[in-house]
Design an enzyme around this catalytic site. Structure first.
Site, mmCIF file in Angstrom:
data_model
loop_
_atom_site.group_PDB
_atom_site.id
_atom_site.type_symbol
_atom_site.label_atom_id
_atom_site.label_comp_id
_atom_site.label_asym_id
_atom_site.label_seq_id
_atom_site.Cartn_x
_atom_site.Cartn_y
_atom_site.Cartn_z
ATOM 1 N N HIS A 34 0.828 -1.214 0.000
ATOM 2 C CA HIS A 34 0.000 0.000 0.000
ATOM 3 C C HIS A 34 0.864 1.267 0.000
ATOM 4 O O HIS A 34 0.419 2.317 0.449
ATOM 5 C CB HIS A 34 -0.985 0.011 1.180
ATOM 6 C CG HIS A 34 -2.104 -0.995 1.014
ATOM 7 N ND1 HIS A 34 -3.211 -0.747 0.248
ATOM 8 C CD2 HIS A 34 -2.260 -2.245 1.505
ATOM 9 C CE1 HIS A 34 -4.019 -1.799 0.287
ATOM 10 N NE2 HIS A 34 -3.458 -2.726 1.040
ATOM 11 N N THR A 35 2.077 1.145 -0.465
ATOM 12 C CA THR A 35 2.946 2.320 -0.592
ATOM 13 C C THR A 35 2.984 2.841 -2.020
ATOM 14 O O THR A 35 3.331 3.995 -2.248
ATOM 15 C CB THR A 35 4.391 1.987 -0.159
ATOM 16 O OG1 THR A 35 4.750 0.741 -0.758
ATOM 17 C CG2 THR A 35 4.526 1.892 1.344
ATOM 18 N N GLU A 158 -6.958 -0.641 -15.235
ATOM 19 C CA GLU A 158 -7.421 -1.218 -13.960
ATOM 20 C C GLU A 158 -8.287 -0.187 -13.210
ATOM 21 O O GLU A 158 -9.311 -0.528 -12.637
ATOM 22 C CB GLU A 158 -6.198 -1.639 -13.144
ATOM 23 C CG GLU A 158 -6.523 -2.360 -11.873
ATOM 24 C CD GLU A 158 -6.253 -3.863 -11.908
ATOM 25 O OE1 GLU A 158 -5.585 -4.357 -12.825
ATOM 26 O OE2 GLU A 158 -6.756 -4.539 -11.010
ATOM 27 N N ASP A 170 1.944 -3.505 -9.733
ATOM 28 C CA ASP A 170 1.657 -4.810 -10.336
ATOM 29 C C ASP A 170 1.954 -4.819 -11.836
ATOM 30 O O ASP A 170 2.544 -5.760 -12.368
ATOM 31 C CB ASP A 170 0.185 -5.190 -10.120
ATOM 32 C CG ASP A 170 -0.163 -5.310 -8.650
ATOM 33 O OD1 ASP A 170 0.758 -5.243 -7.814
ATOM 34 O OD2 ASP A 170 -1.362 -5.459 -8.352
HETATM 35 P P1 ADP Z 1 -5.895 -10.694 -8.687
HETATM 36 O O1 ADP Z 1 -5.304 -9.649 -9.569
HETATM 37 O O2 ADP Z 1 -5.438 -10.584 -7.267
HETATM 38 O O3 ADP Z 1 -5.707 -12.094 -9.194
HETATM 39 P P2 ADP Z 1 -8.341 -9.388 -9.424
HETATM 40 O O4 ADP Z 1 -9.703 -9.452 -8.874
HETATM 41 O O5 ADP Z 1 -7.657 -8.080 -9.479
HETATM 42 O O6 ADP Z 1 -7.468 -10.448 -8.621
HETATM 43 O O7 ADP Z 1 -8.336 -9.945 -10.915
HETATM 44 C C1 ADP Z 1 -9.067 -11.091 -11.263
HETATM 45 C C2 ADP Z 1 -9.863 -10.796 -12.514
HETATM 46 O O8 ADP Z 1 -8.965 -10.606 -13.631
HETATM 47 C C3 ADP Z 1 -10.771 -11.933 -12.964
HETATM 48 O O9 ADP Z 1 -12.021 -11.839 -12.338
HETATM 49 C C4 ADP Z 1 -10.875 -11.701 -14.463
HETATM 50 O O10 ADP Z 1 -11.770 -10.658 -14.751
HETATM 51 C C5 ADP Z 1 -9.483 -11.219 -14.789
HETATM 52 N N1 ADP Z 1 -8.589 -12.333 -15.153
HETATM 53 C C6 ADP Z 1 -7.399 -12.605 -14.575
HETATM 54 N N2 ADP Z 1 -6.829 -13.685 -15.166
HETATM 55 C C7 ADP Z 1 -7.675 -14.099 -16.134
HETATM 56 C C8 ADP Z 1 -7.669 -15.175 -17.077
HETATM 57 N N3 ADP Z 1 -6.669 -16.051 -17.145
HETATM 58 N N4 ADP Z 1 -8.727 -15.283 -17.900
HETATM 59 C C9 ADP Z 1 -9.737 -14.401 -17.860
HETATM 60 N N5 ADP Z 1 -9.808 -13.371 -16.999
HETATM 61 C C10 ADP Z 1 -8.802 -13.230 -16.113
HETATM 62 MG MG MG Z 2 -5.635 -7.558 -9.386
#
Ligand code: ADP
Ligand code: MG
Length: 385
Positions: A34-35, A158, A170
């Site tokens: 969170h930085t 994002e 990220d």
């Molecule tokens: P994190 O980034 O921690 O994994 P997030 O909620 O930010 O969690 O991101 C997850 C979302 O990103 C999924 O719900 C989907 O919309 C998208 N996503 C990530 N990887 C894929 C994938 N391999 N295929 C389709 N969508 C994906």
């Molecule tokens: Mg994410």
């Protein structure tokens, strides 16, 4: 990633032509949580789990997307005015729209996506997806890729298409990660330094709590607003500060009492976390793993007590890890409210650590954690296989 040949074949069967393959890694943040959106310092490492996109350009403006994670095929026309929709492909739409707004010409394309990064586990499957897709869309339209520009476009995607006001960490590490290294990133200047992660003595072990609380996104945006509020209030006493990055701990201590309690706690976390991150970089360079581990643990305490983004499952995992004699340090990693912990574990104790934490966590949480011993991996690339 295994079976890239099979994945290529799957694409050919679906779309009837030959794709190019691009992959980007998930990440684990060793310290500096969170930085990033406070112009501060972070120390993430790209992990050896990747999202792969197979892509072939089209002669029109249509983008067709399939993912091995979802049943539905999503289609949209390329346009800088794209809007988020109620489906899984917002990160794809978002990165396309933000690259177009950044004045890149793109071609329509057929996409097939697969991932080894677990979705929604805090290892940033979303950035891995954005960067693999963004890189692929640029390459098939014959652009040179400027990694920092791509990371910034994906961050914007994002914000606008996933609704998370994230920092740049990220997307940055998904672009610029280096094998065998973590990156110290200055999120204000975007200067970065590769810091070797020497795995002779210790391993980085990710433990997935297997829970994700609904709060994650709304609380994330609230924390960001609270940090901005802290800056506004502190600027009354410390003229010229732009972000919490500009506040020294001694200055903060002088004015902290004037802040409402929640604002004071958020600011205290960010200011001390920046200091911990810089100290951790030095410890890592000097091979002082015990000291690095202490800083990880202090980071967790601060995230739990002051930033209030942990949860009982993450606290439990950190408690179990901290009692293990083979653990240098443990902390939650990622935005919080579920997801994963990162653990620095003595190399010869890894197996024992995994079996103990699995048993102890499952006993209490009634769900089996997934553990991953990870290597520091490279950023986005084309796969030649
Ligand atoms: P994190 O980034 O921690 O994994 P997030 O909620 O930010 O969690 O991101 C997850 C979302 O990103 C999924 O719900 C989907 O919309 C998208 N996503 C990530 N990887 C894929 C994938 N391999 N295929 C389709 N969508 C994906
Ligand atoms: Mg994410």
């Amino acid at each position: 990633m295994n079976n890239l040949q099979d994945f290529r074949q799957q694409f050919r069967q679906l779309y009837g032509n030959e794709p190019r393959l691009f992959s980007a890694p998930g990440r684990v943040n060793l310290i500096g949580e969170h930085t990033d959106y406070n112009d501060g310092f972070v120390l993430p490492m790209a992990i050896d789990r990747r999202t792969v996109v197979a892509i072939a350009p089209r002669n029109d403006r249509l983008v067709r997307c399939l993912s091995t994670e979802f049943d539905d095929q999503i289609e949209f026309e390329l346009s800088a005015d794209l809007k988020p929709a109620n489906d899984w492909a917002n990160h794809v739409r978002g990165v396309a729209a933000c690259l177009l707004r950044d004045e890149y010409n793109l071609r329509g394309a057929d996409l097939l996506i697969t991932s080894e990064v677990p979705l929604g586990a805090g290892l940033s499957s979303s950035a891995a997806l954005e960067i693999a897709v963004g890189h692929g869309l640029l390459k098939v339209a014959e652009h040179l890729v400027d990694p920092i520009r791509l990371a910034l476009a994906a961050q914007k995607a994002e914000h606008e298409f996933a609704g998370t006001q994230c920092g740049v960490m990220d997307q940055f590490i998904a672009c610029l990660g280096q094998a065998g290294h973590a990156l110290k990133i200055d999120c204000r200047t975007l200067e970065y330094e590769a810091v070797p992660v020497d795995l002779s003595e210790a391993r980085v072990v990710i433990v997935n709590s297997m829970v994700k609380h609904e709060l994650a996104s709304s609380e994330y945006n609230l924390r960001r607003a609270e940090c901005e509020e802290a800056v506004r209030r502190l600027a009354g006493h410390l003229p010229g500060i732009q972000s919490l990055r500009d506040v020294e701990l001694e200055e903060f201590d002088q004015w902290a009492d004037a802040l409402p309690e929640n604002i004071r706690r958020r600011a205290n976390h960010v200011i001390t976390e920046n200091a911990r991150t810089l100290a951790a970089v030095e410890a890592l360079k000097l091979g002082q793993l015990s000291h690095f581990g202490k800083l990880m643990r202090a980071s967790h305490e601060s995230l739990r007590e002051d930033y209030q983004v942990s949860c009982s499952e993450l606290d439990l995992l950190v408690e179990i890890a901290s009692r293990h004699s083979g653990v240098f340090g443990a902390r939650m990693t990622g935005g919080g409210f579920g997801g994963c912990t990162v653990n620095l574990v003595k190399a010869d104790q890894v197996e024992n650590f995994i079996s103990e934490i699995t048993e102890a966590y499952e006993w209490v949480a009634k769900v089996k954690p997934e553990c991953h011993v990870c290597q520091a991996s490279g950023g986005v690339r084309e796969e030649s296989q």
